[in-house]
Design a protein around this motif. Sequence first.
Motif, mmCIF file in Angstrom:
data_model
loop_
_atom_site.group_PDB
_atom_site.id
_atom_site.type_symbol
_atom_site.label_atom_id
_atom_site.label_comp_id
_atom_site.label_asym_id
_atom_site.label_seq_id
_atom_site.Cartn_x
_atom_site.Cartn_y
_atom_site.Cartn_z
ATOM 1 N N ARG A 1 -7.495 17.692 6.548
ATOM 2 C CA ARG A 1 -7.119 17.245 5.213
ATOM 3 C C ARG A 1 -7.722 15.872 4.948
ATOM 4 N NH1 ARG A 1 -0.846 17.205 5.278
ATOM 5 N NH2 ARG A 1 -1.241 16.653 7.466
ATOM 6 N N ILE A 2 -7.906 15.547 3.677
ATOM 7 C CA ILE A 2 -8.414 14.241 3.259
ATOM 8 C C ILE A 2 -7.234 13.402 2.778
ATOM 9 C CG2 ILE A 2 -9.922 13.007 1.667
ATOM 10 C CD1 ILE A 2 -11.641 15.540 1.520
ATOM 11 N N ARG A 3 -7.214 12.166 3.182
ATOM 12 C CA ARG A 3 -6.140 11.258 2.758
ATOM 13 C C ARG A 3 -6.744 10.018 2.096
ATOM 14 N NH1 ARG A 3 -1.623 10.666 7.013
ATOM 15 N NH2 ARG A 3 -1.101 12.675 6.003
ATOM 16 N N TYR A 4 -6.052 9.534 1.067
ATOM 17 C CA TYR A 4 -6.492 8.319 0.374
ATOM 18 C C TYR A 4 -5.277 7.416 0.224
ATOM 19 C CZ TYR A 4 -9.844 5.736 -2.481
ATOM 20 O OH TYR A 4 -10.736 4.797 -2.943
ATOM 21 N N ALA A 5 -5.418 6.177 0.667
ATOM 22 C CA ALA A 5 -4.316 5.213 0.624
ATOM 23 C C ALA A 5 -4.674 4.047 -0.281
ATOM 24 C CB ALA A 5 -4.000 4.709 2.027
ATOM 25 N N VAL A 6 -3.718 3.629 -1.121
ATOM 26 C CA VAL A 6 -3.897 2.503 -2.040
ATOM 27 C C VAL A 6 -2.844 1.454 -1.724
ATOM 28 C CG1 VAL A 6 -3.915 1.764 -4.453
ATOM 29 C CG2 VAL A 6 -4.787 4.040 -3.835
ATOM 30 N N SER A 7 -3.277 0.224 -1.591
ATOM 31 C CA SER A 7 -2.354 -0.879 -1.346
ATOM 32 C C SER A 7 -2.944 -2.148 -1.962
ATOM 33 C CB SER A 7 -2.094 -1.042 0.155
ATOM 34 O OG SER A 7 -1.091 -1.999 0.391
ATOM 35 N N SER A 8 -2.511 -3.309 -1.453
ATOM 36 C CA SER A 8 -3.008 -4.574 -2.011
ATOM 37 C C SER A 8 -3.367 -5.590 -0.942
ATOM 38 C CB SER A 8 -1.969 -5.167 -2.974
ATOM 39 O OG SER A 8 -1.854 -4.370 -4.137
ATOM 40 N N SER A 9 -3.470 -5.173 0.314
ATOM 41 C CA SER A 9 -3.869 -6.110 1.367
ATOM 42 C C SER A 9 -4.421 -5.344 2.555
ATOM 43 C CB SER A 9 -2.688 -6.988 1.796
ATOM 44 O OG SER A 9 -1.593 -6.200 2.222
ATOM 45 N N ASN A 10 -5.246 -6.050 3.324
ATOM 46 C CA ASN A 10 -5.857 -5.520 4.547
ATOM 47 C C ASN A 10 -6.230 -6.735 5.391
ATOM 48 O OD1 ASN A 10 -7.238 -4.171 6.543
ATOM 49 N ND2 ASN A 10 -8.688 -3.139 5.193
ATOM 50 N N ASN A 11 -5.254 -7.295 6.041
ATOM 51 C CA ASN A 11 -5.361 -8.590 6.702
ATOM 52 C C ASN A 11 -5.525 -8.411 8.224
ATOM 53 O OD1 ASN A 11 -4.924 -11.546 6.876
ATOM 54 N ND2 ASN A 11 -3.048 -10.972 7.936
ATOM 55 N N GLU A 12 -6.550 -8.971 8.845
ATOM 56 C CA GLU A 12 -7.347 -10.115 8.496
ATOM 57 C C GLU A 12 -8.753 -9.732 8.052
ATOM 58 O OE1 GLU A 12 -7.238 -13.333 11.528
ATOM 59 O OE2 GLU A 12 -5.793 -12.024 12.539
ATOM 60 N N ARG A 13 -8.986 -8.458 7.856
ATOM 61 C CA ARG A 13 -10.311 -8.069 7.361
ATOM 62 C C ARG A 13 -10.623 -8.811 6.071
ATOM 63 N NH1 ARG A 13 -14.613 -5.082 6.447
ATOM 64 N NH2 ARG A 13 -14.728 -3.334 5.002
ATOM 65 N N PHE A 14 -9.674 -8.840 5.150
ATOM 66 C CA PHE A 14 -9.829 -9.586 3.897
ATOM 67 C C PHE A 14 -8.695 -10.599 3.778
ATOM 68 C CE2 PHE A 14 -11.529 -5.267 2.983
ATOM 69 C CZ PHE A 14 -12.857 -5.615 2.790
ATOM 70 N N SER A 15 -8.989 -11.699 3.112
ATOM 71 C CA SER A 15 -7.960 -12.722 2.934
ATOM 72 C C SER A 15 -6.862 -12.191 2.012
ATOM 73 C CB SER A 15 -8.573 -13.987 2.323
ATOM 74 O OG SER A 15 -9.135 -13.709 1.049
ATOM 75 N N PRO A 16 -5.587 -12.336 2.403
ATOM 76 C CA PRO A 16 -4.502 -11.898 1.519
ATOM 77 C C PRO A 16 -4.515 -12.687 0.212
ATOM 78 C CG PRO A 16 -3.703 -12.253 3.762
ATOM 79 C CD PRO A 16 -5.091 -12.807 3.705
ATOM 80 N N PRO B 1 2.372 -11.445 -0.072
ATOM 81 C CA PRO B 1 1.292 -12.039 0.732
ATOM 82 C C PRO B 1 1.774 -12.664 2.029
ATOM 83 C CG PRO B 1 1.728 -13.357 -1.227
ATOM 84 C CD PRO B 1 2.506 -12.082 -1.384
ATOM 85 N N ASN B 2 3.087 -12.860 2.172
ATOM 86 C CA ASN B 2 3.628 -13.327 3.447
ATOM 87 C C ASN B 2 3.744 -12.194 4.469
ATOM 88 O OD1 ASN B 2 4.429 -16.241 3.028
ATOM 89 N ND2 ASN B 2 5.497 -15.291 1.295
ATOM 90 N N ASN B 3 3.615 -10.956 4.010
ATOM 91 C CA ASN B 3 3.735 -9.797 4.898
ATOM 92 C C ASN B 3 2.658 -8.771 4.548
ATOM 93 O OD1 ASN B 3 4.718 -7.902 6.766
ATOM 94 N ND2 ASN B 3 6.170 -7.056 5.277
ATOM 95 N N PRO B 4 1.395 -9.139 4.707
ATOM 96 C CA PRO B 4 0.307 -8.237 4.310
ATOM 97 C C PRO B 4 0.148 -7.069 5.280
ATOM 98 C CG PRO B 4 -0.592 -10.171 5.384
ATOM 99 C CD PRO B 4 0.893 -10.412 5.257
#
Length: 619
Positions: free
Chosen positions: A555-570, A430-433
């Motif tokens: 082509r279609i691409r799908y990405a999975v992660s755990s942050s999207n800052n600052e759109r959402f709070s980390p 969360p320090n590097n979202p």
Amino acid sequence: VCLFVCLLMMGRTSALLLMVCAFALVMLVRSGDGFVGVEENGALKPLFDLAAIAREVNGGVGADFQTLMLPMRDGVKLWTAVVDLHKPGGFPCVIIRSPYGPEETENLADLFLPFGFISVMQNQRGTGQSEGNFSFWGEAANDEEDTISWIRSQTWSNGDVYMMGASADGINSIIALTKKQIELAHWAIFATGEGYQTPFQNGALKLHLSQSWLKGMQKYRPDAPSYFGVLLDHEGQSPWWEQRTLSNYSTVNFPAIFWAGWYDIFLQPMLDTWHGFQFSSALPGRHRLIIGPRGHCFTEHPLLFPHDRMAELWSFDSALLLYLNGNFTQDHRNTFNRIAEKYVGNTLGEHTPASNLSTLTLYIMGPAPFWDPEQILTNSPVWEDRVGMYWSSIPLFPAFVLSRFYFTSDNKLSALHPSDKNAMSYDYDPNNPVPTIGGNNLDLPCGPHDQRPIENRTDILVFTSDVLSEDMYVVGRIKATLYVSSNCTDTDFTVKVTDVYPEERSGASVLISDTIIRMRWRFNDTTPVPIVPGEVYMVEVEHWITAYVFNKGHRIRYAVSSSNNERFSPNPNNGNYMKDGGPLITAHNTMFVGGDEASFVEFPKVSQNQVPPNVVPVK
């Protein structure tokens, strides 16, 4: 785009006005009763004098502009302004109630002055020059009821009242319907009646949107308790939010027009509100919906979407049809055309009138004719063979067939179910979202941005399909089913869908849709439930609705992660309520692919025949 809307706002700047005007590349300054604008060559010229046209339409009668502090039932007084351009007598009234102050009110109600209406604008409670404190629209219903009652008692009113609002104005006008209001029609622009879903999405806080907007509200009452703190005190759904949510649509006994945007900050909550109007109100089946590509995202990619400017034209035209109760005379049409010509110019050409549109009018997006958008300033070739970027008007959202893609251990999207089970892990700090690049944002990069700058991070799992052999039309909500685990008691999983252009056309990975799920809110938004470290959970992550054509050769691409800052709070991964803070913990997160825990994503696939290019302009 939106030029005729923004220039009719009487020069009052606001967040929405600034976005609209920046997108239109027109700067407005107040110049007496009229306006001056900046042409492309920098020369100033008069653009339009709304008051002059209104006086001409109404027999040369001058404008009467008055302000007052209108008392509400609890004694709080709200700053109110009335613009009357008509001869003595009673006239219908259009109301807009804004939080942006007397010099910044989005006075879209002025649009209706030349058509025989009186305009009333009001600063919402706790904003501008109104008294009281901002209550997150907790008093919207009572204040609107008192205001309408006062209007109907005035000699200049004939008793007919029409409501409208854009963004925060629109949220206020919809939430006010938690009580039955005496109004005859409604125009909602980029707004929703879903209180909790305004700042939260699947349990995650829309960080930048909430912080920046509430900071603007706080400036009116710097000594009031922190509005952002109040928001964090209500992280979960509760009776406090129920008071700020329209859930009982029996109060809606009038027709409405909704104007939404695929990249708007309130897209899905707005569609949920429209659905309530259309199917659960006291007047079902009488509520139109127009979805353009942008919404609040006006300032970027100015010519990315051909003919998207039709959204505001049809929206305003539709509202006029409602407010005039179908009595749209030739004089009205002439006035409307004069406004459109002044503000939009002669570039529209032939177009389908709003009266000929069906219940739903959707912009079907597709790949851009260039990438990146700066190429608009060059002589880059246009891809004549691309599919998409057109309008379709249909009675219902089309039925779809789910097209499933499985995630594979070699980072593919495959129609085949992988037989072997594999785990794909990454560390989320969360320090590097992961930074936000585009999407449904306000005051952040918004819209269809290229995601390649971040796709090589070690905390993002990226999966790409084979080259498409045919065009794939997607209309509806994309949904991923993920089998995941973490070493923490809470974490987030973020997902993105992108369109990967052919290498000869830049190879860009252009964002179509993204969303998030905060694991402790995975069951519902009322009671957080921690996850057990190491345990595997199946979660369904549903995107907001979209309409897009993935072209043959892409082509279609799908990405999975755990942050999207600052759109959402980390997520700090500690399981605490946000107001309680706590340590920032690095999460070791895993997604499983193949075997009996095969993660996959499903696309709502339709045919072109279900969303035909059946309105003018076609492309």
